[in-house]
Design a protein around this motif. Structure first.
Motif, PDB file in Angstrom:
ATOM      1  N   PHE A  69       0.866  -1.175   0.000  1.00 55.86           N
ATOM      2  CA  PHE A  69       0.000   0.000   0.000  1.00 55.86           C
ATOM      3  C   PHE A  69       0.899   1.220   0.000  1.00 55.86           C
ATOM      4  O   PHE A  69       1.765   1.350   0.866  1.00 55.86           O
ATOM      5  N   ASP A  70       0.743   2.086  -0.992  1.00 57.78           N
ATOM      6  CA  ASP A  70       1.532   3.318  -1.113  1.00 57.78           C
ATOM      7  C   ASP A  70       0.607   4.510  -0.953  1.00 57.78           C
ATOM      8  O   ASP A  70      -0.366   4.639  -1.691  1.00 57.78           O
ATOM      9  N   VAL A  71       0.915   5.395  -0.027  1.00 56.49           N
ATOM     10  CA  VAL A  71       0.146   6.629   0.116  1.00 56.49           C
ATOM     11  C   VAL A  71       1.006   7.677   0.814  1.00 56.49           C
ATOM     12  O   VAL A  71       1.679   7.387   1.803  1.00 56.49           O
ATOM     13  N   ASP A  72       0.997   8.887   0.278  1.00 57.55           N
ATOM     14  CA  ASP A  72       1.672  10.039   0.903  1.00 57.55           C
ATOM     15  C   ASP A  72       3.084   9.738   1.392  1.00 57.55           C
ATOM     16  O   ASP A  72       3.407   9.926   2.563  1.00 57.55           O
ATOM     17  N   ASN A  73       3.948   9.274   0.497  1.00 54.46           N
ATOM     18  CA  ASN A  73       5.358   8.999   0.802  1.00 54.46           C
ATOM     19  C   ASN A  73       5.581   7.881   1.815  1.00 54.46           C
ATOM     20  O   ASN A  73       6.655   7.783   2.400  1.00 54.46           O
ATOM     21  N   VAL A  74       4.576   7.058   2.048  1.00 51.93           N
ATOM     22  CA  VAL A  74       4.726   5.911   2.947  1.00 51.93           C
ATOM     23  C   VAL A  74       4.314   4.648   2.194  1.00 51.93           C
ATOM     24  O   VAL A  74       3.225   4.575   1.621  1.00 51.93           O
ATOM     25  N   ARG A  75       5.217   3.674   2.175  1.00 55.87           N
ATOM     26  CA  ARG A  75       4.936   2.370   1.563  1.00 55.87           C
ATOM     27  C   ARG A  75       4.866   1.347   2.691  1.00 55.87           C
ATOM     28  O   ARG A  75       5.776   1.242   3.509  1.00 55.87           O
ATOM     29  N   THR A  76       3.787   0.585   2.712  1.00 54.03           N
ATOM     30  CA  THR A  76       3.598  -0.444   3.732  1.00 54.03           C
ATOM     31  C   THR A  76       3.423  -1.785   3.037  1.00 54.03           C
ATOM     32  O   THR A  76       2.628  -1.910   2.108  1.00 54.03           O
ATOM     33  N   ILE A  77       4.160  -2.778   3.492  1.00 54.47           N
ATOM     34  CA  ILE A  77       4.023  -4.145   2.986  1.00 54.47           C
ATOM     35  C   ILE A  77       3.475  -4.987   4.130  1.00 54.47           C
ATOM     36  O   ILE A  77       3.959  -4.907   5.260  1.00 54.47           O
ATOM     37  N   TYR A  78       2.446  -5.776   3.808  1.00 61.02           N
ATOM     38  CA  TYR A  78       1.728  -6.517   4.839  1.00 61.02           C
ATOM     39  C   TYR A  78       1.225  -7.837   4.278  1.00 61.02           C
ATOM     40  O   TYR A  78       1.087  -8.001   3.063  1.00 61.02           O
ATOM     41  N   PRO A  79       0.920  -8.813   5.150  1.00 63.16           N
ATOM     42  CA  PRO A  79       0.332 -10.065   4.695  1.00 63.16           C
ATOM     43  C   PRO A  79      -1.055  -9.805   4.111  1.00 63.16           C
ATOM     44  O   PRO A  79      -1.829  -9.016   4.664  1.00 63.16           O
ATOM     45  N   LYS A  80      -1.371 -10.459   2.987  1.00 67.87           N
ATOM     46  CA  LYS A  80      -2.661 -10.261   2.335  1.00 67.87           C
ATOM     47  C   LYS A  80      -3.830 -10.595   3.261  1.00 67.87           C
ATOM     48  O   LYS A  80      -4.862  -9.935   3.224  1.00 67.87           O
ATOM     49  N   ASP A  81      -3.650 -11.600   4.114  1.00 70.07           N
ATOM     50  CA  ASP A  81      -4.752 -12.024   4.981  1.00 70.07           C
ATOM     51  C   ASP A  81      -4.875 -11.205   6.270  1.00 70.07           C
ATOM     52  O   ASP A  81      -5.878 -11.304   6.966  1.00 70.07           O
ATOM     53  N   THR A  82      -3.851 -10.421   6.610  1.00 68.94           N
ATOM     54  CA  THR A  82      -3.921  -9.570   7.807  1.00 68.94           C
ATOM     55  C   THR A  82      -3.335  -8.184   7.500  1.00 68.94           C
ATOM     56  O   THR A  82      -2.217  -7.870   7.921  1.00 68.94           O
ATOM     57  N   PRO A  83      -4.090  -7.355   6.771  1.00 70.13           N
ATOM     58  CA  PRO A  83      -3.562  -6.059   6.362  1.00 70.13           C
ATOM     59  C   PRO A  83      -3.216  -5.112   7.513  1.00 70.13           C
ATOM     60  O   PRO A  83      -2.470  -4.164   7.320  1.00 70.13           O
ATOM     61  N   SER A  84      -3.705  -5.382   8.700  1.00 79.65           N
ATOM     62  CA  SER A  84      -3.398  -4.494   9.827  1.00 79.65           C
ATOM     63  C   SER A  84      -2.040  -4.808  10.455  1.00 79.65           C
ATOM     64  O   SER A  84      -1.599  -4.107  11.356  1.00 79.65           O
ATOM     65  N   THR A  85      -1.367  -5.859   9.972  1.00 81.65           N
ATOM     66  CA  THR A  85      -0.079  -6.274  10.525  1.00 81.65           C
ATOM     67  C   THR A  85       1.025  -5.945   9.532  1.00 81.65           C
ATOM     68  O   THR A  85       1.365  -6.760   8.682  1.00 81.65           O
ATOM     69  N   ALA A  86       1.600  -4.772   9.635  1.00 81.02           N
ATOM     70  CA  ALA A  86       2.663  -4.362   8.715  1.00 81.02           C
ATOM     71  C   ALA A  86       3.933  -5.164   8.956  1.00 81.02           C
ATOM     72  O   ALA A  86       4.325  -5.391  10.090  1.00 81.02           O
ATOM     73  N   LYS A  87       4.543  -5.638   7.882  1.00 77.32           N
ATOM     74  CA  LYS A  87       5.834  -6.307   7.959  1.00 77.32           C
ATOM     75  C   LYS A  87       6.963  -5.317   7.708  1.00 77.32           C
ATOM     76  O   LYS A  87       8.041  -5.446   8.273  1.00 77.32           O
TER      77      LYS A  87
END
Length: 121
Positions: A69-87
């Motif tokens: 997920f990319d938004v406002d200069n922040v890229r977050t990579i997370y498990p597809k099944d638990t999007p609230s858990t950023a890796k």
């Protein structure tokens, strides 16, 4: 193409590690003895994921069951099944530096041009 070189220094200039990537293999040229457990292959992977174009990241992480997920200069990579858990979270700061936080290991690195720390004439 010449190999990609990455050099990591402390703010005082002490060498942490030097890596070289020839397009196929990541080589550890030097590493501070206290960083022997640092997983340099994952470190490089995190830097690539933070800096690659979004479509390349999506292609690279999809087989790993991850999403980005990319938004406002922040890229977050997370498990597809638990999007609230950023890796991994990568933030482009206003001064041009890139802050990368790996939430699994955990570690945080700041990527910056050497010119920010060294006066070059």
């Amino acid at each position: 193409n010449p190999p990609l070189q990455i050099l990591a220094l402390t703010l005082s200039g002490q060498l942490l590690f030097e890596l070289s990537f020839d397009g196929q293999t990541l080589h550890t040229v030097q590493k501070h003895p206290k960083l022997k457990a640092l997983p340099t292959d994952y470190l490089m992977r995190d830097i690539w994921w933070a800096t690659m174009p979004l479509s390349d990241v999506e292609n690279a992480i999809s087989p790993l069951n991850l999403a980005v997920f990319d938004v406002d200069n922040v890229r977050t990579i997370y498990p597809k099944d638990t999007p609230s858990t950023a890796k991994l979270t990568a933030t482009k700061e206003t001064d041009g530096t890139l802050s990368i936080q790996n939430h699994d290991v955990p570690y945080r690195i700041i990527v910056s041009d050497v010119e920010k720390f060294v006066e070059i004439e």
